[in-house]
Enzyme design. Structure first.
Site, mmCIF file in Angstrom:
data_model
loop_
_atom_site.group_PDB
_atom_site.id
_atom_site.type_symbol
_atom_site.label_atom_id
_atom_site.label_comp_id
_atom_site.label_asym_id
_atom_site.label_seq_id
_atom_site.Cartn_x
_atom_site.Cartn_y
_atom_site.Cartn_z
ATOM 1 N N ASN A 97 -49.506 -21.748 -22.814
ATOM 2 C CA ASN A 97 -49.175 -20.719 -21.818
ATOM 3 C C ASN A 97 -50.375 -20.394 -20.937
ATOM 4 O OD1 ASN A 97 -46.634 -20.556 -22.924
ATOM 5 N ND2 ASN A 97 -46.958 -18.597 -23.944
ATOM 6 N N ARG A 123 -33.126 -27.540 -16.155
ATOM 7 C CA ARG A 123 -33.956 -28.301 -17.097
ATOM 8 C C ARG A 123 -33.020 -28.876 -18.155
ATOM 9 N NH1 ARG A 123 -39.129 -26.576 -15.817
ATOM 10 N NH2 ARG A 123 -39.345 -24.374 -15.252
ATOM 11 N N ARG A 129 -40.205 -26.325 -11.970
ATOM 12 C CA ARG A 129 -41.613 -26.659 -12.163
ATOM 13 C C ARG A 129 -41.853 -27.450 -13.448
ATOM 14 N NH1 ARG A 129 -43.885 -21.696 -11.911
ATOM 15 N NH2 ARG A 129 -44.195 -21.808 -9.660
ATOM 16 N N HIS A 161 -30.936 -21.756 -9.864
ATOM 17 C CA HIS A 161 -31.317 -21.399 -11.231
ATOM 18 C C HIS A 161 -30.097 -20.992 -12.057
ATOM 19 C CE1 HIS A 161 -33.515 -18.824 -14.293
ATOM 20 N NE2 HIS A 161 -34.192 -19.947 -14.339
ATOM 21 N N TYR A 191 -34.562 -21.122 -28.403
ATOM 22 C CA TYR A 191 -34.381 -20.056 -27.415
ATOM 23 C C TYR A 191 -33.128 -19.265 -27.765
ATOM 24 C CZ TYR A 191 -37.703 -22.200 -24.067
ATOM 25 O OH TYR A 191 -38.819 -22.702 -23.446
ATOM 26 N N ARG A 223 -39.322 -9.446 -22.585
ATOM 27 C CA ARG A 223 -40.128 -10.333 -23.410
ATOM 28 C C ARG A 223 -41.522 -10.554 -22.838
ATOM 29 N NH1 ARG A 223 -38.420 -15.899 -22.545
ATOM 30 N NH2 ARG A 223 -40.199 -15.964 -21.149
ATOM 31 N N HIS A 264 -34.654 -15.227 -24.715
ATOM 32 C CA HIS A 264 -34.481 -15.796 -23.379
ATOM 33 C C HIS A 264 -33.228 -15.292 -22.665
ATOM 34 C CE1 HIS A 264 -33.736 -19.147 -20.429
ATOM 35 N NE2 HIS A 264 -35.026 -18.962 -20.249
#
Length: 710
Positions: free
Chosen positions: A45, A367, A397, A427, A460, A556, A584
């Protein structure tokens, strides 16, 4: 109040989240290798923070310094503060590694330095080096004849200084450690012993440089600017991203990590050779590239990891013997991942691909991962002659190259591939299946809060909603028409979309709670998010707090809202959950005149966080949940359980510090453990496995916590 008093800095808040992840590496309640996993995640991260956020701020600073006004003063101060906090976090990660290394060694997993190898291990490693490593390495002289070689992002290299006694020559050499080599090498034996690749190479320099006398050496690692931004209208996305991926590989160095003890003359060689004069310089007192420790975590040592967990299969689908279309026709279905298997999403699409009555499938992909059963199902459907439309987001990304690959594979199979907008990211996570049935065509929809990635879906927490409601079918069809043909939706019945009104709808919902509070009616908001950054929306929440609306937020990661401030946010509480699974899913509830959780609440799930980019620059959805079983599952289980968790939760204080919540012995509640042990409320009423709502202690834990002041 100034902005700095009303809002937390988003970059410092990002680093604060990374610190909470790091604290789990020090949490003795976790098994040793799980703690190591948290450390590697924290390091990864932090790398991403430099690649994206700090790189962007550095670019902005350089641009402002080049202007005649030279107005980069405040930005320079901000960068200094952020870089300072990042450096402190990096040092704390190294300290955590030093502590964990000792504990792992006691448990039988040792990461050894080059001086810690016994003769037998050293003999094996020497043979391994000559066979597996030596042929791959390419030493390169550092002199006027040889330009400084290219070092890729997150690459590790050695700088070496030698004398050659045979002729008195002095030489400097650079040795790049190829990413094709394993980061850690395991030595065979009953105990698990690992050695970092740079230490293996250092141990055998005499084989690489025979006849040379080593004078000095040191290792370094770099982080490059890896952001890709598409700003110009009219660009063709595929060729642009094919070129952009090549440019990214050579992005500006934003961080140079130097091994502790490296002589200044060698570190200066690295800095000049990498053109890293403006990079953040960091001396690492331990191991370079802590993210690489994930290689050790992945080994099969079950005693040092969380007990294995097998997700449940949702009862409504099981009762229809795996006939997804029959199950969804009977009732809307909400699936809670990873406690309920993500395979239901994969199988839904596989069944659609194989069903001769299915005539069309439309799907968004943000993704999907490297090994995607979802993509395979879509390819099968296209090859079977069905109409398949796939919206692939190239601006995801670090997944751009993978998505380009999937796009090509789908097109070759006969699918219609659309790459969306130039200025917006797609998204929203949505799929629709059109099926020929006796009473006409019926549309089956899946709307999720997470990506169509079966790998990440195992760790997740997300929500999947299946429905055959004709209203949702019409709305999702308009969502796809908007992306593929820029046709703005009208008359939406169940969905609200960004950037076409999601922000405005959220403001209306908050305003309605404000109106109820002013009339003396119950007024409350519960929301579960990954990030809260948008200032206008935060201001609206401050307004609601001042009116008496009780607001409970589970955020989060980044949170710029300052809770618990008298006369500003005294009715707002914010917490963050960091535990076995990554929280998530996004969902929120508005009391609508009743105490939460109440049957009259307005309830939504969404693909969007409350950030400017999600509300203004992305295609997102917010779905109103009306099905009674799904509502009970979200309100009485998901949201409530998150609010009352006290074993892995952190409370955000008004001063900006996160404080770990310490539960009383009789009031301990762990949201992840609860959902692993209890079936969801989505089961039919007659089911013996049907779960009950959370116990009364959960409601008490939520109601009794006062807003924190500091």
């Amino acid at each position: 109040m100034k902005d700095s008093e009303r809002f937390f800095d988003r970059d410092l808040s990002w680093l604060a989240f990374d610190r909470r992840v790091l604290e789990e590496a020090r949490n003795e309640a976790h098994p040793a290798l799980e703690r190591l996993r948290f450390l590697s995640i924290s390091a990864r991260n932090l790398d991403e923070f430099f690649m994206v956020r700090l790189a962007g701020l550095k670019a902005q600073q350089l641009a402002e310094q080049s202007e005649p006004s030279g107005k980069a003063g405040s930005l320079s101060e901000q960068l200094e503060e952020i870089a300072g906090e990042a450096e402190r976090l990096s040092c704390d990660q190294q300290q955590a590694w030093a502590e964990l290394r000792v504990e792992l060694s006691r448990a039988g997993v040792a990461v050894l330095g080059e001086e810690e190898l016994d003769p037998e291990a050293g003999e094996w490693l020497a043979a391994y080096f000559l066979k597996e490593i030596f042929p791959v390495l390419t030493p390169q002289a550092i002199d006027p004849v040889h330009p400084f070689p290219f070092i890729p992002n997150k690459g590790i290299a050695l700088i070496l200084e030698f004398d050659r006694p045979s002729d008195g020559a002095h030489a400097r050499e650079l040795l790049m450690l190829p990413s094709s080599l394993p980061r850690f090498i395991r030595i065979p034996g009953e105990t698990a012993q690992y050695v970092a690749i740079e230490n293996v190479v250092r141990r055998h320099l005499s084989e690489l440089f025979p006849g040379y006398k080593l004078l000095a050496h040191g290792a370094f690692r770099i982080i490059r600017d890896s952001d890709v931004d598409v700003e110009e209208e009219g660009q063709e996305l595929v060729p642009f991203f094919q070129k952009a991926m090549k440019r990214r590989r050579r992005g500006r160095v934003v961080k140079l990590e130097l091994e502790s003890g490296m002589p200044d003359r060698l570190s200066e060689v690295a800095r000049l050779g990498l053109s890293a004069a403006d990079a953040v310089m960091s001396e690492v007192p331990g191991l370079l590239g802590l993210d690489g420790l994930e290689r050790v975590v992945d080994e099969d040592w079950p005693d040092l990891k969380f007990p294995s967990y097998a997700p449940r299969f949702p009862e409504p689908i099981a009762e229809h013997r795996g006939d997804y279309f029959a199950a969804i026709r009977a009732s809307d279905i909400l699936v809670h991942h990873p406690y309920e298997t993500f395979e239901v999403v994969v199988e839904f699409l596989k069944q659609a691909a194989a069903d001769p009555d299915v005539i069309a499938i439309k799907q968004t992909i943000y993704r999907a991962g490297k090994q995607s059963a979802i993509i395979r199902a879509l390819i099968d459907a296209a090859e079977a002659g069905k109409s398949v439309t796939v919206v692939i987001e190239l601006k995801a990304r670090f997944d751009e190259e993978q998505n380009l690959f999937w796009g090509k594979a789908l097109e070759e199979a006969g699918a219609q591939v659309v790459y969306g907008f130039i200025k917006y990211k797609t998204h929203a996570k949505a799929a629709m299946v059109v099926r020929r049935e006796p009473d006409g065509h019926r549309t089956y929809c899946h709307l999720g809060t997470g990506n169509y990635n079966p790998v990440s879906a195992r760790v997740y927490t997300d929500l999947s909603f299946f429905t055959a409601d004709p209203r949702a079918g019409r709305d999702v069809a308009q969502l796809f028409d908007y992306i593929t043909a820029y046709i703005e939706p009208h008359g939406l019945e169940t969905l609200t979309l960004a950037p076409l009104g999601l922000r405005q709808e959220l403001v209306k919902l908050i305003d309605a709670e404000i109106a109820n509070a002013r009339l003396g009616r119950p007024a409350a908001i519960w929301a579960k998010l990954n990030a809260l950054v948008d200032k206008p929306l935060i201001e609206k929440l401050y307004e609601a707090s001042a009116a008496g609306v009780q607001i409970d937020l589970v955020v989060r990661g980044i949170c710029c809202l300052r809770p618990g401030v008298p006369e500003l946010s005294e009715n707002i509480r914010v917490k963050s959950i960091v535990g076995r699974f990554l929280e998530h899913g996004r969902s929120w509830a508005f009391a609508n005149g009743e105490q939460l959780p109440g049957g009259n609440a307005l309830l939504f799930i969404s693909s969007a966080d409350w950030m400017p980019r999600n509300l203004d620059r992305r295609v997102e959805y917010m779905l109103r949940i009306e099905n009674p079983a799904a509502r009970a599952q979200i309100l009485d289980q998901v949201l409530l359980a998150n609010l009352c968790d006290n074993e892995q939760s952190w409370r955000l204080l008004a001063a900006g510090r996160y404080e770990r919540i310490e539960p009383k012995p009789d009031d301990r509640f762990n949201v992840h453990s609860y959902f692993m042990a209890h079936p969801s409320l989505s089961g039919p009423p007659a089911s013996k496995q049907r779960a009950e709502p959370l116990p009364p202690v959960a409601h008490r834990l939520v109601a009794d916590v006062d807003p924190p002041l500091e």
